[in-house]
Scaffold this motif. Structure first.
Motif, PDB file in Angstrom:
ATOM      1  N   LEU A  77      38.462  48.441  45.708  1.00 34.08           N
ATOM      2  CA  LEU A  77      39.180  48.911  44.518  1.00 34.08           C
ATOM      3  C   LEU A  77      40.459  48.119  44.296  1.00 34.08           C
ATOM      4  CD1 LEU A  77      38.788  52.774  44.893  1.00 34.08           C
ATOM      5  CD2 LEU A  77      37.604  51.275  43.285  1.00 34.08           C
ATOM      6  N   LYS A  78      41.025  47.549  45.362  1.00 32.77           N
ATOM      7  CA  LYS A  78      42.287  46.829  45.235  1.00 32.77           C
ATOM      8  C   LYS A  78      42.076  45.450  44.617  1.00 32.77           C
ATOM      9  CE  LYS A  78      44.468  48.958  49.247  1.00 32.77           C
ATOM     10  NZ  LYS A  78      45.140  48.696  50.531  1.00 32.77           N
ATOM     11  N   ALA A  79      41.043  44.749  45.078  1.00 34.69           N
ATOM     12  CA  ALA A  79      40.865  43.353  44.679  1.00 34.69           C
ATOM     13  C   ALA A  79      39.600  43.110  43.867  1.00 34.69           C
ATOM     14  CB  ALA A  79      40.837  42.468  45.927  1.00 34.69           C
ATOM     15  N   GLY A  80      38.726  44.112  43.779  1.00 34.50           N
ATOM     16  CA  GLY A  80      37.489  43.956  43.027  1.00 34.50           C
ATOM     17  C   GLY A  80      36.388  43.244  43.787  1.00 34.50           C
ATOM     18  N   THR A  81      36.687  42.788  44.984  1.00 30.43           N
ATOM     19  CA  THR A  81      35.725  42.016  45.768  1.00 30.43           C
ATOM     20  C   THR A  81      34.414  42.775  45.971  1.00 30.43           C
ATOM     21  OG1 THR A  81      37.675  41.355  47.005  1.00 30.43           O
ATOM     22  CG2 THR A  81      35.548  40.645  47.893  1.00 30.43           C
ATOM     23  N   ALA A  82      33.299  42.054  45.804  1.00 32.28           N
ATOM     24  CA  ALA A  82      31.993  42.635  46.133  1.00 32.28           C
ATOM     25  C   ALA A  82      31.848  42.576  47.649  1.00 32.28           C
ATOM     26  CB  ALA A  82      30.884  41.854  45.445  1.00 32.28           C
ATOM     27  N   LEU A  83      31.690  43.732  48.279  1.00 28.98           N
ATOM     28  CA  LEU A  83      31.743  43.810  49.741  1.00 28.98           C
ATOM     29  C   LEU A  83      30.369  43.764  50.382  1.00 28.98           C
ATOM     30  CD1 LEU A  83      34.479  46.577  49.952  1.00 28.98           C
ATOM     31  CD2 LEU A  83      34.774  44.135  50.353  1.00 28.98           C
ATOM     32  N   CYS A  84      29.328  44.057  49.616  1.00 31.65           N
ATOM     33  CA  CYS A  84      27.993  43.984  50.206  1.00 31.65           C
ATOM     34  C   CYS A  84      26.950  43.818  49.120  1.00 31.65           C
ATOM     35  CB  CYS A  84      27.699  45.199  51.088  1.00 31.65           C
ATOM     36  SG  CYS A  84      27.551  46.732  50.200  1.00 31.65           S
ATOM     37  N   MET A  85      25.781  43.380  49.538  1.00 29.12           N
ATOM     38  CA  MET A  85      24.673  43.189  48.619  1.00 29.12           C
ATOM     39  C   MET A  85      24.266  44.536  48.021  1.00 29.12           C
ATOM     40  SD  MET A  85      23.974  40.000  48.579  1.00 29.12           S
ATOM     41  CE  MET A  85      22.268  39.636  48.188  1.00 29.12           C
ATOM     42  N   PRO A  86      23.638  44.513  46.833  1.00 35.05           N
ATOM     43  CA  PRO A  86      23.170  43.332  46.105  1.00 35.05           C
ATOM     44  C   PRO A  86      24.206  42.690  45.184  1.00 35.05           C
ATOM     45  CG  PRO A  86      22.400  45.294  44.994  1.00 35.05           C
ATOM     46  CD  PRO A  86      23.135  45.768  46.220  1.00 35.05           C
ATOM     47  N   ALA A  87      25.406  43.189  45.105  1.00 32.74           N
ATOM     48  CA  ALA A  87      26.389  42.559  44.222  1.00 32.74           C
ATOM     49  C   ALA A  87      27.021  41.365  44.938  1.00 32.74           C
ATOM     50  CB  ALA A  87      27.475  43.561  43.829  1.00 32.74           C
ATOM     51  N   THR A  88      27.210  40.288  44.214  1.00 32.30           N
ATOM     52  CA  THR A  88      27.848  39.099  44.799  1.00 32.30           C
ATOM     53  C   THR A  88      29.056  38.660  43.972  1.00 32.30           C
ATOM     54  OG1 THR A  88      26.344  37.685  43.558  1.00 32.30           O
ATOM     55  CG2 THR A  88      25.713  38.232  45.826  1.00 32.30           C
ATOM     56  N   ILE A  89      29.201  39.242  42.796  1.00 31.44           N
ATOM     57  CA  ILE A  89      30.283  38.856  41.897  1.00 31.44           C
ATOM     58  C   ILE A  89      31.355  39.952  41.919  1.00 31.44           C
ATOM     59  CG2 ILE A  89      30.869  38.331  39.487  1.00 31.44           C
ATOM     60  CD1 ILE A  89      27.860  37.579  39.147  1.00 31.44           C
ATOM     61  N   ALA A  90      32.588  39.540  42.035  1.00 34.19           N
ATOM     62  CA  ALA A  90      33.683  40.509  42.062  1.00 34.19           C
ATOM     63  C   ALA A  90      33.806  41.227  40.730  1.00 34.19           C
ATOM     64  CB  ALA A  90      34.994  39.795  42.386  1.00 34.19           C
ATOM     65  N   ALA A  91      34.261  42.463  40.778  1.00 29.92           N
ATOM     66  CA  ALA A  91      34.587  43.207  39.563  1.00 29.92           C
ATOM     67  C   ALA A  91      36.009  42.827  39.138  1.00 29.92           C
ATOM     68  CB  ALA A  91      34.506  44.699  39.834  1.00 29.92           C
ATOM     69  N   ARG A  92      36.225  42.731  37.850  1.00 30.62           N
ATOM     70  CA  ARG A  92      37.574  42.389  37.362  1.00 30.62           C
ATOM     71  C   ARG A  92      38.513  43.562  37.568  1.00 30.62           C
ATOM     72  NH1 ARG A  92      38.914  40.124  32.311  1.00 30.62           N
ATOM     73  NH2 ARG A  92      38.366  42.138  31.499  1.00 30.62           N
ATOM     74  N   THR A  93      39.703  43.252  38.063  1.00 30.76           N
ATOM     75  CA  THR A  93      40.703  44.302  38.250  1.00 30.76           C
ATOM     76  C   THR A  93      41.628  44.355  37.038  1.00 30.76           C
ATOM     77  OG1 THR A  93      42.309  42.827  39.309  1.00 30.76           O
ATOM     78  CG2 THR A  93      40.716  43.921  40.751  1.00 30.76           C
ATOM     79  N   HIS A  94      42.249  45.490  36.875  1.00 26.06           N
ATOM     80  CA  HIS A  94      43.269  45.684  35.835  1.00 26.06           C
ATOM     81  C   HIS A  94      44.424  46.443  36.480  1.00 26.06           C
ATOM     82  CE1 HIS A  94      40.259  44.585  32.772  1.00 26.06           C
ATOM     83  NE2 HIS A  94      39.430  45.236  33.551  1.00 26.06           N
ATOM     84  N   LYS A  95      45.620  46.073  36.075  1.00 24.69           N
ATOM     85  CA  LYS A  95      46.799  46.699  36.678  1.00 24.69           C
ATOM     86  C   LYS A  95      46.969  48.144  36.190  1.00 24.69           C
ATOM     87  CE  LYS A  95      51.778  45.875  36.740  1.00 24.69           C
ATOM     88  NZ  LYS A  95      52.803  44.955  36.212  1.00 24.69           N
ATOM     89  N   VAL A  96      47.330  49.019  37.107  1.00 27.40           N
ATOM     90  CA  VAL A  96      47.644  50.409  36.766  1.00 27.40           C
ATOM     91  C   VAL A  96      49.001  50.736  37.374  1.00 27.40           C
ATOM     92  CG1 VAL A  96      46.926  52.822  36.902  1.00 27.40           C
ATOM     93  CG2 VAL A  96      45.217  51.037  37.041  1.00 27.40           C
ATOM     94  N   GLU A  97      49.831  51.410  36.615  1.00 28.46           N
ATOM     95  CA  GLU A  97      51.126  51.835  37.143  1.00 28.46           C
ATOM     96  C   GLU A  97      51.280  53.340  36.980  1.00 28.46           C
ATOM     97  OE1 GLU A  97      54.230  48.132  36.534  1.00 28.46           O
ATOM     98  OE2 GLU A  97      54.330  49.841  35.185  1.00 28.46           O
ATOM     99  N   VAL A  98      51.916  53.943  37.969  1.00 28.26           N
ATOM    100  CA  VAL A  98      52.284  55.356  37.852  1.00 28.26           C
ATOM    101  C   VAL A  98      53.730  55.400  37.387  1.00 28.26           C
ATOM    102  CG1 VAL A  98      52.571  57.522  39.088  1.00 28.26           C
ATOM    103  CG2 VAL A  98      50.695  55.985  39.697  1.00 28.26           C
TER     104      VAL A  98
END
Ligand code: FES
Length: 115
Positions: A77-98
């Motif tokens: 959730l922090k970096a969007g990295t795909a951590l295991c198969m079957p996904a190999t492409i990272a998810a795009r992150t967006h900044k959130v502020e409280v």
């Protein structure tokens, strides 16, 4: 110049849950999922899994990861990295502020991924 969007109170998203900000509301054309992770922080990723058509907001949050509800790929959730198969492409992150006024989403502004 980036746009920001007030997306409501932090109380709107329970820990371990997520909320989708539709593409026509967030201005990117892509749905964005805002997650309340189990570390107490809020993170945002493109809602559509990078593998196939699935809403990551419908997945399972474990710590600071989300597991896709369809084929169980996991994303950081922090970096969007795909951590295991079957996904190999990272998810795009967006900044959130409280903020004092609630949650503010910065569509298309990458989250700080150094954590
Ligand atoms: S659609 Fe998400 S892992 Fe396949």
């Amino acid at each position: 110049m980036s746009n920001s969007l007030n997306i409501g109170s932090i109380d709107d998203i329970d820990e371990g849950e997520a909320k989708v900000i539709p593409g026509d509301e967030n201005g990117t054309g892509n749905d964005i999922a805002v997650f309340h992770a189990e570390d107490g922080n809020f993170y945002a990723l493109d809602d559509t899994c990078t593998h196939e058509e699935a809403s990551l907001a419908d997945g399972w949050i474990e710590g600071t990861e989300v597991e896709c509800p369809v084929h169980s790929a996991k994303f950081c959730l922090k970096a969007g990295t795909a951590l295991c198969m079957p996904a190999t492409i990272a998810a795009r992150t967006h900044k959130v502020e409280v903020t004092d006024d609630g949650l503010v989403l910065y569509p298309n502004v990458a989250a700080n991924a150094d954590a």
